[in-house]
Design an enzyme around this catalytic site. Structure first.
Site, short mmCIF file in Angstrom:
data_model
loop_
_atom_site.label_atom_id
_atom_site.label_comp_id
_atom_site.label_asym_id
_atom_site.label_seq_id
_atom_site.Cartn_x
_atom_site.Cartn_y
_atom_site.Cartn_z
N ASN A 7 0.89 -1.17 0.00
CA ASN A 7 0.00 0.00 0.00
C ASN A 7 0.93 1.22 0.00
OD1 ASN A 7 -1.76 2.06 0.54
ND2 ASN A 7 -2.70 1.11 2.34
N GLY A 221 -10.22 8.25 7.78
CA GLY A 221 -11.22 8.53 6.76
C GLY A 221 -12.47 7.75 7.14
N GLY A 341 -10.91 2.03 12.80
CA GLY A 341 -10.34 2.28 14.14
C GLY A 341 -11.37 2.77 15.15
N ASN A 345 -13.35 0.21 17.92
CA ASN A 345 -12.83 0.38 19.28
C ASN A 345 -13.67 1.24 20.22
OD1 ASN A 345 -10.27 -1.06 19.05
ND2 ASN A 345 -9.85 0.46 17.48
N GLU A 396 -8.41 -5.21 5.13
CA GLU A 396 -8.28 -4.94 3.70
C GLU A 396 -7.14 -5.73 3.07
OE1 GLU A 396 -9.19 -0.45 3.04
OE2 GLU A 396 -8.71 -0.70 5.14
#
Ligand code: ADP
Length: 412
Positions: A7, A221, A341, A345, A396
């Site tokens: 990535n 994002g 995230g 969480n 991903e």
């Protein structure tokens, strides 16, 4: 098969090394051998390398460009000291899977990278000027380091949303702007939305076409997707990742007239305003403190900071509005799935987003919501809830590895 997932950003390379094949995909027994990140490429790079089960190795080194970073990853993976017993030489890497941000209208699924595909990715630079050039650099670097003979596969952030119907992807602009410049909603985070939809149907033991859910990817994002009969039929990000939900530093939806207004009032160019909307807005802009949700929650709790609280409130309110609008768009859904995230969480954010949705059938089970530990998947709504709520950690890289294997073997 050992698959290297890359990535590549403008000054960073994130990677994972995953051992998988068609049988292991079927049995869900793929294995992550290593992962890591190299940041600040172009100067003294910061290198973090982790082989599974071993302590992280941190170091710095002057790395001029992406190619040097890919070389370093390969050298480390093959070295005795890394402790990855499956990889001894370059021949033990069997394919490379790349995350590519924009596939435009051309790429509707993951593809084997050929010269023609590379040209197609270049054609999409216009649509993602910050991301696609870095992805192309990564592909070229891997070609140089591993040789052109090694299969490389491109997995696009946009591809999962290619099923959006015209009424969802067209903006109400003069139609010739779409015809001339392909200005439309593409959507992003497709690999994440697709992965959690896949995990959901495994958990529920249902078929793809029985999957009717709203997925909320809440990370730095953020985006929402309406998934009907297994297909994405609407999503909150648009031509670029700026549209939709409130994000760490991005504004999400706003009145487009604001751009000219801010430019005139603040003496900024259109490009400077766009930067402001991308980098200085969202949670950071509202709070004036941070783009990090965990820090904001702490600040709101400990110092009762008014702007931290309002930033969290607006973040959750926008997400709730999207749930409502997607339920209308899809004629109802079976579940809302949280990931990313924040989604994975923060029980507090999940509760705030679902607050007041009991009337439309979403009843959160507070105990389940708070008991779910980081990295785990599970249901967080009450047993009688008509609209269920789930947390499913995204992965991903795993999806990219699996797509790479399928493309290499020519399996759909
Ligand atoms: P990216 O989109 O870059 O992959 P992540 O998915 O890792 O980012 O999400 C980062 C966001 O998740 C940050 O805002 C971070 O504060 C938030 N986050 C991580 N852990 C928690 C937590 N325990 N509580 C609240 N927010 C969290």
């Amino acid at each position: 098969m050992n698959v290297l997932i890359l990535n590549c950003g403008s000054s960073s390379v994130k990677f994972q090394l995953i051992s998988t094949d068609l049988e292991r995909i079927e049995q869900n027994t793929d294995e992550r051998l290593a992962h890591g990140i190299i940041e600040r490429i172009g100067g003294e790079a910061i290198i973090t390398l982790l082989a599974t089960g071993k302590p992280p190795q941190r170091s710095t080194a002057p790395l001029r460009e992406t190619r040097a970073a890919v070389e370093l990853i390969l050298r480390w993976a093959c070295a005795e000291e890394s402790g990855i017993k499956e990889v001894k030489s370059v021949a033990d890497i069997h394919a490379v899977g790349h995350r590519v941000v924009h596939g435009g209208e051309q790429f509707k699924q993951s593809v084997l990278i050929t010269d023609e595909v590379l040209r197609g990715i270049e054609d999409c630079i216009d649509l993602a000027p910050l991301h696609n050039p870095a992805n192309i650099k990564g592909i070229n670097a891997a070609r140089e380091v591993f040789g052109k003979g090694l299969p490389q596969v491109a997995v696009f952030d946009t591809a999962f949303h290619h099923t959006l119907p015209e009424h969802a992807y067209l903006y109400a602009l003069p139609y010739q702007l779409y015809r001339r410049h392909r200005i439309r909603r593409y959507g992003f985070h497709g690999t994440s939305h697709r992965y959690v939809a896949y995990r959901y149907r495994q958990l529920k033991n249902i078929q793809r076409d029985q999957t009717n859910i709203i997925t909320l990817h809440l990370g730095n994002g953020c985006s929402a997707a309406a998934i009907k009969n297994g297909n994405s039929i609407d999503t909150s990000m648009g031509l670029t990742p700026l549209e939709g939900l409130v994000m760490g530093t991005r504004s999400g939806d706003l009145d487009p007239a604001i751009i000219e207004f801010v430019a005139a009032k603040e003496g900024l160019s259109a490009q400077e305003v766009e930067t402001l909307l991308n980098k200085q807005s969202g949670l950071l802009g509202l709070s004036g403190l941070t783009d990090d949700m965990r820090e904001l929650l702490d600040e709101a709790r400990e110092s009762d900071d008014r702007r931290a609280k309002i930033a969290i409130e607006i973040f959750c309110y926008r997400a709730r509005k999207y749930i409502g609008s997607y339920l209308a768009a899809m004629n109802g859904a079976d579940a809302v799935v949280f990931t990313g995230g924040i989604g994975e969480n923060s029980a507090e954010v999940r509760a705030k987003i679902c607050d007041g949705l009991a009337w439309l059938g979403l009843e959160l089970d507070s105990e389940r919501n708070h008991a779910l530990t980081a990295g785990h998947e599970g249901v967080i709504s009450s047993d009688g809830s008509r609209l269920a709520a789930y947390v499913i950690p995204t992965n991903e890289e795993l999806l990219i590895a699996r797509d790479t294997v399928r493309v290499v073997y020519g399996v759909p």
